[in-house]
Design a protein around this motif. Structure first.
Motif, mmCIF file in Angstrom:
data_model
loop_
_atom_site.group_PDB
_atom_site.id
_atom_site.type_symbol
_atom_site.label_atom_id
_atom_site.label_comp_id
_atom_site.label_asym_id
_atom_site.label_seq_id
_atom_site.Cartn_x
_atom_site.Cartn_y
_atom_site.Cartn_z
ATOM 1 N N GLN A 111 0.841 -1.056 0.021
ATOM 2 C CA GLN A 111 -0.034 0.037 0.058
ATOM 3 C C GLN A 111 1.180 1.163 -0.152
ATOM 4 O OE1 GLN A 111 -1.072 -2.055 2.888
ATOM 5 N NE2 GLN A 111 -3.297 -2.392 2.586
ATOM 6 N N SER A 149 -5.003 2.144 -2.047
ATOM 7 C CA SER A 149 -5.814 2.974 -1.155
ATOM 8 C C SER A 149 -5.142 2.916 -0.074
ATOM 9 C CB SER A 149 -7.352 2.581 -1.144
ATOM 10 O OG SER A 149 -7.637 1.139 -0.681
ATOM 11 N N ASN A 163 3.097 8.477 -1.643
ATOM 12 C CA ASN A 163 1.828 7.982 -2.357
ATOM 13 C C ASN A 163 2.033 7.236 -3.567
ATOM 14 O OD1 ASN A 163 -0.671 7.526 -2.964
ATOM 15 N ND2 ASN A 163 -1.266 9.556 -3.514
#
Length: 76
Positions: free
Chosen positions: A20, A37, A47
């Motif tokens: 993730q 997510s 991210n």
């Protein structure tokens, strides 16, 4: 744990070591099911999208909402 900058009590949580996005998750919350997510109350560090989910470890970490800092103890 007290924040070394403002002395406010830090929130306990962890940083999962999976596929993730790199994120801090509050203690008691679970990471999201999908690898692309973030958890609902997560604080994102980096991210990065990865299409496959791999299971792994998690590191204890503390978050100060005032200073926007995360501290993770090391083994050594």
């Amino acid at each position: 744990m007290k924040c070394p900058y403002c002395q406010k009590e830090m929130r306990k949580g962890y940083i999962p070591n999976w596929a993730q996005p790199v994120q801090w998750i509050p203690e008691g919350d679970k990471p999201p099911i999908f690898s692309f997510s973030a958890a609902q109350r997560a604080i994102l560090l980096i991210n990065q999208f990865r299409p496959l989910k791999a299971y792994g470890y998690k590191a204890k970490a503390y978050y100060c909402s005032k200073c926007k800092i995360i501290i993770a103890p090391t083994k050594e």
